[in-house]
Design a protein around this motif. Structure first.
Motif, short mmCIF file in Angstrom:
data_model
loop_
_atom_site.label_atom_id
_atom_site.label_comp_id
_atom_site.label_asym_id
_atom_site.label_seq_id
_atom_site.Cartn_x
_atom_site.Cartn_y
_atom_site.Cartn_z
N LYS A 351 0.85 -1.20 0.00
CA LYS A 351 0.00 0.00 0.00
C LYS A 351 0.88 1.24 0.00
CE LYS A 351 -4.07 -1.92 2.34
NZ LYS A 351 -5.06 -1.72 3.44
N PHE A 352 0.32 2.32 -0.58
CA PHE A 352 0.99 3.61 -0.59
C PHE A 352 0.05 4.67 -0.04
CE2 PHE A 352 2.85 1.41 -4.30
CZ PHE A 352 4.20 1.50 -3.99
N PRO A 353 0.56 5.64 0.70
CA PRO A 353 -0.26 6.82 0.98
C PRO A 353 -0.63 7.45 -0.36
CG PRO A 353 1.72 6.83 2.33
CD PRO A 353 1.90 5.74 1.31
N LEU A 354 -1.83 7.96 -0.48
CA LEU A 354 -2.29 8.50 -1.75
C LEU A 354 -1.35 9.58 -2.29
CD1 LEU A 354 -4.39 8.49 -3.94
CD2 LEU A 354 -5.86 9.96 -2.54
N ALA A 355 -0.77 10.38 -1.39
CA ALA A 355 0.16 11.43 -1.82
C ALA A 355 1.40 10.84 -2.50
CB ALA A 355 0.58 12.29 -0.63
N LYS A 356 1.83 9.64 -2.08
CA LYS A 356 2.98 8.99 -2.72
C LYS A 356 2.57 8.21 -3.96
CE LYS A 356 6.04 8.57 1.28
NZ LYS A 356 6.87 7.65 2.09
N LEU A 357 1.29 7.82 -3.99
CA LEU A 357 0.79 7.07 -5.14
C LEU A 357 0.66 7.98 -6.37
CD1 LEU A 357 -0.47 4.53 -6.45
CD2 LEU A 357 -2.67 5.24 -5.47
#
Length: 406
Positions: A351-357
């Motif tokens: 999983k990624f934080p949306l900001a990193k995605l």
């Protein structure tokens, strides 16, 4: 009567070797004629297949060359490069930075959906345009090599065509290179008007869908696919196909995205952005003056546009567009899955934080529109449904039903 039969039989018995020789000669002649006819038909089919294959190759190369133009339009409307440039400024306050990130979030997801959708429908449309031109060019080449008679019945005209349709088709056999280029330049409408409207609609759809997703929220591959699929599903509900769906602020007419109206067509070609793409199609747009024609170039262009519009507004075209879009999103999701797999041991667990995605999504979306080696376009072009449909357009069999599609 019986006496005549008896005389004939007597003649056969007394001249049996002559009769047998004549029969053998006639049989041999018939078999030779049938063999020659079969070889001629086979050669014609082989030439037709080679011509069709070359046309598809030229078309696919042209679609790849459109990818940078599509990418430029997407960047101009989503403003992703501008947003990234602003976020790099060191003196931004927290609120401004948050607002820019929210805009970038919406723009990034919209970019990916619009890129897959636009390249998929463009692939289907260009196959229609190129195969219509190729059909008439192939007929002219066959006519010029004295194959007109067999071609008229086996390929050029539908058996159900009336006299007026046959005359129109024969007139179109003498398309000048300029008429062909003007016809192919209709794609300019997609870049200037159709694509921008499509991207703006995707942006409007993405914003409410992504509002509940915080930039800090951890996102898995399935979460990401769900967001993209939902935006795509909302877009599909807005798109209207077939005739009788004018453009408005709510719905999107697919034929209107791909083809200009008569007033719009008058303004095409100014500051021509697709000169390189038309040059790429030079293998198709050859000078063709084998037959004199009573139709003007303008009349021929209208006939080509009308035929194209009839196909683009048809159910078979809707089906093949759905197939191309489905293949396009499958390719995009598989490539995205690799991004998650490379970042961890398990795609499901990563999983990624949306900001990193978001940066990963932007990188992935840009790769979808890279040229010349474009994985998305290549796999869409290899779709059995698209190739079957292309054959049907080339053979003028689009309206025989949708068997074989989907």
């Amino acid at each position: 009567r019986m006496q005549s039969v008896s005389k004939a039989w007597s003649y056969v018995k007394s001249n049996k070797w002559k009769v047998l020789g004549a029969a053998t000669t006639a049989t041999a002649g018939f078999l030779w004629w049938r063999g020659r006819s079969a070889r001629s038909d086979l050669a014609q089919l082989q030439n037709k297949q080679i011509f069709w294959t070359d046309s598809q190759s030229t078309c696919d190369q042209t679609i790849v060359s459109f990818a940078p133009l599509v990418a430029k339009t997407l960047n101009d409307i989503t403003k992703i490069p501008e947003l990234l440039e602003q976020l790099r400024k060191p003196d931004l306050d927290r609120q401004t930075k948050l607002e820019l990130w929210e805009q970038l979030k919406v723009a990034s997801f919209a970019y990916m959906v619009a890129s897959v959708y636009s390249m998929s429908i463009l692939s289907a449309y260009l196959r229609v345009a190129v195969n219509i031109i190729s059909r008439y060019l192939f007929k002219s080449k066959q006519q010029s090599s004295h194959s007109l008679t067999s071609l008229l019945f086996s390929f050029a005209f539908r058996s159900s065509a009336n006299k007026d349709e046959q005359i129109a088709l024969k007139e179109l056999s003498s398309l000048s290179a300029e008429t062909q280029r003007e016809y192919l330049k209709l794609t300019d409408h997609f870049l200037r008007r159709g694509l921008p409207k499509l991207v703006e609609s995707v942006l409007d759809l993405a914003k409410p869908e992504l509002e509940s997703w915080s930039l800090k929220k951890e996102c898995s591959f399935e979460d990401t696919r769900l967001m993209l699929s939902t935006i795509h599903a909302r877009l599909q509900k807005l798109v209207r196909t077939g005739p009788g769906y004018p453009e408005d602020d709510i719905t999107i007419s697919l034929p209107g995205v791909l083809l200009p109206s008569e007033p719009e067509r008058a303004n095409l070609g100014r500051g021509d952005p697709i000169a390189a793409q038309m040059a790429a199609l030079s293998a198709i747009a050859e000078e063709d003056e084998y037959f004199e024609s009573d139709l003007t170039s303008s009349d021929k262009l209208k006939l080509l546009i009308n035929e194209t519009r009839n196909i683009v507004e048809s159910t078979p075209f809707d089906l093949v567009v759905e197939s191309c879009v489905r293949v396009g999103f499958h390719v995009a999701f598989e490539e995205l899955r690799k991004t998650f797999s490379e970042a961890g041991d398990s795609t499901a667990a990563q999983k990624f934080p949306l900001a990193k995605l978001i940066p990963l999504l932007n990188k992935h979306s840009s790769a979808l529109l890279q040229a010349p080696d474009n994985h998305l376009i290549r796999l869409v072009a290899q779709s059995p449904d698209l190739n079957d449909f292309s054959h049907r357009v080339f053979d003028d069999r689009v309206f025989e039903g949708a068997r074989g599609l989907l």
